[in-house]
Design a protein around this motif. Structure first.
Motif, short mmCIF file in Angstrom:
data_model
loop_
_atom_site.label_atom_id
_atom_site.label_comp_id
_atom_site.label_asym_id
_atom_site.label_seq_id
_atom_site.Cartn_x
_atom_site.Cartn_y
_atom_site.Cartn_z
N ALA A 285 24.99 -5.74 43.51
CA ALA A 285 26.22 -6.44 43.13
C ALA A 285 27.20 -5.43 42.55
O ALA A 285 26.81 -4.40 41.99
CB ALA A 285 25.93 -7.55 42.12
N LEU A 286 28.49 -5.76 42.68
CA LEU A 286 29.56 -4.94 42.12
C LEU A 286 29.97 -5.47 40.76
O LEU A 286 30.05 -6.68 40.54
CB LEU A 286 30.78 -4.96 43.05
N PHE A 287 30.27 -4.55 39.84
CA PHE A 287 30.66 -4.94 38.48
C PHE A 287 31.79 -4.02 38.03
O PHE A 287 31.58 -2.84 37.75
CB PHE A 287 29.46 -4.80 37.53
N HIS A 288 33.03 -4.56 38.02
CA HIS A 288 34.18 -3.77 37.58
C HIS A 288 35.29 -4.70 37.12
O HIS A 288 35.13 -5.94 37.14
CB HIS A 288 34.66 -2.80 38.66
N LYS A 289 36.41 -4.15 36.70
CA LYS A 289 37.47 -4.92 36.06
C LYS A 289 38.08 -5.97 36.98
O LYS A 289 38.65 -6.96 36.50
CB LYS A 289 38.56 -3.99 35.55
N SER A 290 38.00 -5.78 38.30
CA SER A 290 38.59 -6.74 39.23
C SER A 290 37.70 -7.95 39.47
O SER A 290 38.14 -8.92 40.09
CB SER A 290 38.91 -6.05 40.56
N GLU B 133 19.67 -9.02 34.47
CA GLU B 133 18.68 -9.01 33.40
C GLU B 133 17.42 -9.77 33.80
O GLU B 133 16.31 -9.40 33.39
CB GLU B 133 19.28 -9.62 32.12
N ARG B 134 17.57 -10.81 34.61
CA ARG B 134 16.40 -11.56 35.07
C ARG B 134 15.63 -10.83 36.17
O ARG B 134 14.57 -11.27 36.60
CB ARG B 134 16.82 -12.94 35.59
N GLY B 135 16.17 -9.72 36.65
CA GLY B 135 15.51 -8.96 37.69
C GLY B 135 15.80 -9.46 39.09
O GLY B 135 15.15 -9.04 40.06
N GLU B 136 16.80 -10.33 39.24
CA GLU B 136 17.15 -10.85 40.56
C GLU B 136 17.98 -9.84 41.36
O GLU B 136 18.10 -9.97 42.58
CB GLU B 136 17.93 -12.16 40.40
N LEU B 137 18.55 -8.87 40.68
CA LEU B 137 19.30 -7.80 41.33
C LEU B 137 18.60 -6.48 41.06
O LEU B 137 18.23 -6.19 39.92
CB LEU B 137 20.74 -7.74 40.79
N ARG B 138 18.44 -5.68 42.08
CA ARG B 138 17.81 -4.36 41.91
C ARG B 138 18.81 -3.34 41.39
O ARG B 138 18.46 -2.47 40.58
CB ARG B 138 17.25 -3.92 43.26
N ALA B 139 20.07 -3.42 41.86
CA ALA B 139 21.06 -2.41 41.48
C ALA B 139 22.39 -3.07 41.15
O ALA B 139 22.85 -3.97 41.86
CB ALA B 139 21.25 -1.40 42.60
N LEU B 140 22.99 -2.61 40.08
CA LEU B 140 24.33 -3.03 39.69
C LEU B 140 25.24 -1.82 39.85
O LEU B 140 25.00 -0.77 39.23
CB LEU B 140 24.34 -3.52 38.25
N GLU C 166 32.31 -14.44 36.53
CA GLU C 166 31.42 -13.89 37.55
C GLU C 166 30.65 -12.69 37.01
O GLU C 166 29.47 -12.51 37.32
CB GLU C 166 32.22 -13.49 38.79
N ARG C 167 31.32 -11.88 36.19
CA ARG C 167 30.62 -10.74 35.56
C ARG C 167 29.45 -11.23 34.72
O ARG C 167 28.35 -10.65 34.75
CB ARG C 167 31.58 -9.95 34.68
N ALA C 168 29.68 -12.28 33.94
CA ALA C 168 28.62 -12.81 33.08
C ALA C 168 27.44 -13.29 33.91
O ALA C 168 26.27 -13.06 33.56
CB ALA C 168 29.17 -13.95 32.22
N ALA C 169 27.72 -13.94 35.02
CA ALA C 169 26.65 -14.42 35.89
C ALA C 169 25.88 -13.25 36.51
O ALA C 169 24.65 -13.29 36.63
CB ALA C 169 27.23 -15.32 36.98
N LEU C 170 26.60 -12.20 36.89
CA LEU C 170 25.94 -11.03 37.47
C LEU C 170 25.04 -10.35 36.46
O LEU C 170 23.92 -9.94 36.78
CB LEU C 170 26.99 -10.04 37.98
N LEU C 171 25.52 -10.21 35.22
CA LEU C 171 24.71 -9.59 34.17
C LEU C 171 23.44 -10.40 33.91
O LEU C 171 22.36 -9.84 33.72
CB LEU C 171 25.51 -9.45 32.89
N ALA C 172 23.57 -11.72 33.91
CA ALA C 172 22.41 -12.57 33.69
C ALA C 172 21.40 -12.41 34.82
O ALA C 172 20.19 -12.31 34.59
CB ALA C 172 22.84 -14.02 33.56
N ALA C 173 21.89 -12.38 36.06
CA ALA C 173 21.00 -12.21 37.21
C ALA C 173 20.32 -10.84 37.17
O ALA C 173 19.14 -10.70 37.50
CB ALA C 173 21.79 -12.38 38.51
#
Length: 229
Positions: A99-104, A118-125, A109-116
């Motif tokens: 997943a992508l994580f930046h100011k745009s 942390e749960r290990g649902e994403l291998r790379a941020l 959506e950023r909060a949801a990505l961080l939660a995913a």
């Protein structure tokens, strides 16, 4: 009134000399420093990989393939470069793992990505410096700098996302000729287990007078039968 000023890094050079500002404003201030401030952690292994621009994508894929297989943070210096790194990471790990994580990216959506993540649902941020500080990451095994940080302070914040709370971690820094001076200074200090305050000025050329010790370029060894890209 009492004031407490706390910082993970305390720049002490050039116009960013925070220590001198504090001493001027609060001459009676008491100072407390951690024993290993501005130094690498013993649990952290650093790899510095010199590349050319054309091989940047392949180098990232190799780092993700042969590095630690847990959660990874990939840093770029701009949104376009983060998008490039994301495409390379997706080619290596699959779209559902990155997943992508930046100011745009919208805040919710950023909060949801961080939660995913942390749960290990994403291998790379894959992120910009937005994720280098102010976020409490846990269990990050690998920090990859798709682009080396533009200064030593940012470098320390980025690599500090791994090897937290006594756990081990690995960092891989990809760099080109344009960043050699900064990278050599950082690498020498890390190999010698020395603080990096002398690199904190963001305006100097980073050409250092220190003796070069143990400089080396690191690469991930490919397993037998696996061709390098």
């Amino acid at each position: 009134k009492q004031f407490v000023l706390v910082g993970a890094t305390m720049p002490n050079a050039g116009t960013k000399n925070m220590e001198e500002h504090v001493k001027r404003l609060f001459p009676t201030a008491e100072w407390y420093r951690a024993a290993r401030v501005h130094q690498s952690k013993a649990e952290m292994d650093h790899y510095f990989v010199k590349i050319d621009e054309d091989s940047r994508g392949a180098a990232l894929r190799q780092a993700l393939r042969h590095g630690p297989q847990g959660k990874a943070l990939v840093f770029a210096n701009s949104v376009p470069k983060a998008e490039w790194a994301y495409e390379e990471a997706v080619d290596e790990l699959g779209a559902g793992s990155c997943a992508l994580f930046h100011k745009s990216v919208p805040v919710d959506e950023r909060a949801a990505l961080l939660a995913a993540y942390e749960r290990g649902e994403l291998r790379a941020l894959i992120c910009t410096g937005l994720a280098a500080r102010g976020l409490d990451f846990t269990d990050v095994e690998h920090v990859v700098q798709f682009e080396v940080a533009t200064n030593a302070v940012e470098f320390m914040h980025r690599v500090g996302r791994t090897a937290r709370a006594g756990k081990a971690g690995v960092t891989t820094t990809l760099y080109t000729d344009s960043r050699v001076d900064l990278v050599e200074g950082l690498r020498d200090a890390l190999v010698a287990n020395e603080p990096i305050e002398h690199l904190f000025s963001r305006k100097r050329s980073f050409k250092l007078g220190i003796k070069k010790r143990g400089k080396r370029d690191g690469t991930w060894p490919a397993p037998d039968g696996d061709d390098d890209e």
